[in-house]
Design a protein around this motif. Sequence first.
Motif, PDB file in Angstrom:
ATOM      1  N   ASN A 109       0.643  -1.192   0.151  1.00 26.46           N
ATOM      2  CA  ASN A 109       0.026  -0.026   0.036  1.00 26.46           C
ATOM      3  C   ASN A 109       0.905   1.307  -0.009  1.00 26.46           C
ATOM      4  O   ASN A 109       2.126   1.166   0.210  1.00 26.46           O
ATOM      5  N   ARG A 110       0.261   2.452  -0.017  1.00 30.10           N
ATOM      6  CA  ARG A 110       0.937   3.531  -0.277  1.00 30.10           C
ATOM      7  C   ARG A 110       1.652   3.930   1.222  1.00 30.10           C
ATOM      8  O   ARG A 110       2.876   4.426   1.088  1.00 30.10           O
ATOM      9  N   THR A 111       1.191   3.521   2.305  1.00 31.73           N
ATOM     10  CA  THR A 111       1.943   3.941   3.377  1.00 31.73           C
ATOM     11  C   THR A 111       3.259   3.181   3.410  1.00 31.73           C
ATOM     12  O   THR A 111       4.318   3.654   4.007  1.00 31.73           O
ATOM     13  N   LEU A 112       3.302   1.831   3.178  1.00 29.25           N
ATOM     14  CA  LEU A 112       4.412   1.003   3.200  1.00 29.25           C
ATOM     15  C   LEU A 112       5.419   1.805   2.205  1.00 29.25           C
ATOM     16  O   LEU A 112       6.614   1.728   2.514  1.00 29.25           O
ATOM     17  N   LYS A 250      -1.228 -11.427   3.740  1.00 29.58           N
ATOM     18  CA  LYS A 250      -0.584 -10.329   4.419  1.00 29.58           C
ATOM     19  C   LYS A 250       0.579  -9.745   3.840  1.00 29.58           C
ATOM     20  O   LYS A 250       1.666  -9.672   4.566  1.00 29.58           O
ATOM     21  N   GLY A 251       0.323  -8.974   2.804  1.00 29.16           N
ATOM     22  CA  GLY A 251       1.612  -8.472   1.809  1.00 29.16           C
ATOM     23  C   GLY A 251       2.049  -7.240   2.695  1.00 29.16           C
ATOM     24  O   GLY A 251       3.426  -7.190   2.941  1.00 29.16           O
ATOM     25  N   VAL A 252       1.354  -6.539   3.410  1.00 27.57           N
ATOM     26  CA  VAL A 252       1.966  -5.389   3.989  1.00 27.57           C
ATOM     27  C   VAL A 252       2.467  -5.756   5.491  1.00 27.57           C
ATOM     28  O   VAL A 252       3.767  -5.228   5.274  1.00 27.57           O
ATOM     29  N   THR A 253       2.118  -6.773   5.973  1.00 28.52           N
ATOM     30  CA  THR A 253       2.871  -7.185   7.105  1.00 28.52           C
ATOM     31  C   THR A 253       4.086  -7.905   6.714  1.00 28.52           C
ATOM     32  O   THR A 253       5.423  -7.823   7.458  1.00 28.52           O
ATOM     33  N   SER A 254       3.892  -8.691   5.598  1.00 30.35           N
ATOM     34  CA  SER A 254       5.321  -9.390   5.135  1.00 30.35           C
ATOM     35  C   SER A 254       6.424  -8.362   4.844  1.00 30.35           C
ATOM     36  O   SER A 254       7.612  -8.387   5.142  1.00 30.35           O
ATOM     37  N   ILE A 300      15.481  -0.762  -6.393  1.00 29.63           N
ATOM     38  CA  ILE A 300      14.989  -1.554  -7.247  1.00 29.63           C
ATOM     39  C   ILE A 300      13.775  -2.114  -6.706  1.00 29.63           C
ATOM     40  O   ILE A 300      12.703  -2.171  -7.146  1.00 29.63           O
ATOM     41  N   LEU A 301      13.868  -2.378  -5.510  1.00 36.37           N
ATOM     42  CA  LEU A 301      12.684  -2.768  -4.562  1.00 36.37           C
ATOM     43  C   LEU A 301      11.591  -1.943  -4.553  1.00 36.37           C
ATOM     44  O   LEU A 301      10.361  -2.060  -4.644  1.00 36.37           O
ATOM     45  N   PHE A 302      12.012  -0.698  -4.220  1.00 38.89           N
ATOM     46  CA  PHE A 302      10.966   0.487  -4.335  1.00 38.89           C
ATOM     47  C   PHE A 302      10.399   0.719  -5.322  1.00 38.89           C
ATOM     48  O   PHE A 302       9.064   0.915  -5.486  1.00 38.89           O
ATOM     49  N   ALA A 303      10.934   0.603  -6.632  1.00 36.06           N
ATOM     50  CA  ALA A 303      10.483   0.761  -7.925  1.00 36.06           C
ATOM     51  C   ALA A 303       9.477  -0.508  -8.092  1.00 36.06           C
ATOM     52  O   ALA A 303       8.095  -0.108  -8.475  1.00 36.06           O
ATOM     53  N   PHE A 304       9.732  -1.685  -7.742  1.00 34.35           N
ATOM     54  CA  PHE A 304       8.771  -2.613  -8.061  1.00 34.35           C
ATOM     55  C   PHE A 304       7.509  -2.621  -6.908  1.00 34.35           C
ATOM     56  O   PHE A 304       6.337  -2.661  -7.459  1.00 34.35           O
ATOM     57  N   LEU A 305       7.982  -2.151  -5.696  1.00 35.25           N
ATOM     58  CA  LEU A 305       6.701  -1.918  -4.835  1.00 35.25           C
ATOM     59  C   LEU A 305       5.675  -0.920  -5.327  1.00 35.25           C
ATOM     60  O   LEU A 305       4.552  -0.854  -5.180  1.00 35.25           O
ATOM     61  N   ARG A 306       6.148   0.262  -5.978  1.00 36.22           N
ATOM     62  CA  ARG A 306       5.363   1.258  -6.189  1.00 36.22           C
ATOM     63  C   ARG A 306       4.506   1.218  -7.439  1.00 36.22           C
ATOM     64  O   ARG A 306       3.510   1.504  -7.929  1.00 36.22           O
ATOM     65  N   ASP A 308       1.945  -0.587  -9.358  1.00 36.87           N
ATOM     66  CA  ASP A 308       0.715  -0.985  -9.101  1.00 36.87           C
ATOM     67  C   ASP A 308       0.396  -1.484  -7.763  1.00 36.87           C
ATOM     68  O   ASP A 308      -0.337  -2.345  -7.150  1.00 36.87           O
ATOM     69  N   LEU A 309       1.657  -1.100  -7.065  1.00 34.26           N
ATOM     70  CA  LEU A 309       1.310  -1.416  -5.371  1.00 34.26           C
ATOM     71  C   LEU A 309       1.560  -2.962  -5.131  1.00 34.26           C
ATOM     72  O   LEU A 309       0.622  -3.482  -4.384  1.00 34.26           O
TER      73      LEU A 309
END
Length: 344
Positions: A109-112, A250-254, A300-306, A308-309
């Motif tokens: 999510n955007r918070t993460l 629980k992707g956000v927790t993971s 790289i991880l930051f780009a992947f997370l952003r 499509d979230l």
Amino acid sequence: MALGGLLPNTPVVDVVVVVVATGFVWLGSGWLEESAEHLAAYYGLPAVVQGSVVVAVGSSTPELASVVFTALAGIFDMGVGAVVGSAIFNILVIPALSGLAARGDLDTNRTLVYKEAQFYMIAVAALVLTFALAVIYVPPPGGPALTGRITRPLAVLPLFLYGLYLFIQWQDVSDHDAEDVTGVAVGREWAKLAAGLLVILVAVEQLVGSVESLGTTFGVPEFLAGVTLVAAATSLPDTLVSVRSARADKGVTSLGNVLGSNTFDLLVVIPVGVLLVGTVTVDFAVAVPMFGVLTLATVILFAFLRTDLAVTTAEAYALLAVYGVFLAWVVAETLGVTGLIRGG
């Protein structure tokens, strides 16, 4: 030696200890995850706080205990390569395995993305700045170039930043409108959490010892073993906790566990070791290239997370491929094929 010397120090015994210890880490991580989930629901914690603070700090207990034990024994070694190697493993491998274990894409999510990931990047920069200040203002007398001593006052700087991190999390908890949860046996859940931490701590201590013994037996260079074998061994609790959360959708927790654990390791674990021993010498020529790789992995991880979230299956395999490139580079450095790391 395995089990404090009760078992012979042989490769076969080391392999058996690795397998058994892994099983206990799996058991302890399950207790940790379940109790953290129930306590987070009872206290009304958002999922991102549950992952980035409660579970992350718990699964980082082995790293903290290892630093404390070695510091008190008078044999504390900064181990920048091993610490950053573990962080790189967490950033690339754990999200990848969690993404592959999830039912579909690993959602975030955007918070993460906008709070956890960006604060973690600030944590990396803050630790590099601390090392730089040590090189500039506290160089060891007659020591090699680009080395410095991290003193207690310098070690306090990352701790202050982690205090800010906890303050931000506390503000999020205050703003979070959680549903009232009943039927939680709070005392039992806290006891289960403590038992999970104890099992993980003992199991990882045996696991790391056996991995180091195997590395020595088969002649694996210390630098290579530190940033690969030992890094993976100490990251096992984080891996199992994150994969379990991903399987439960629980992707956000993971992902919060990954970022929160790394933030804790960089801003708390290393400074605590310095506070115990007084001063620690750091080689900036070793630290900066490794931190450069960590920064690239984080971007790289930051780009992947952003995008499509979520972390897709293709992105998970891409993260594993990047880690494979990192391992190839570490081997090349160890064999002298490349020379980007000038210290050590």
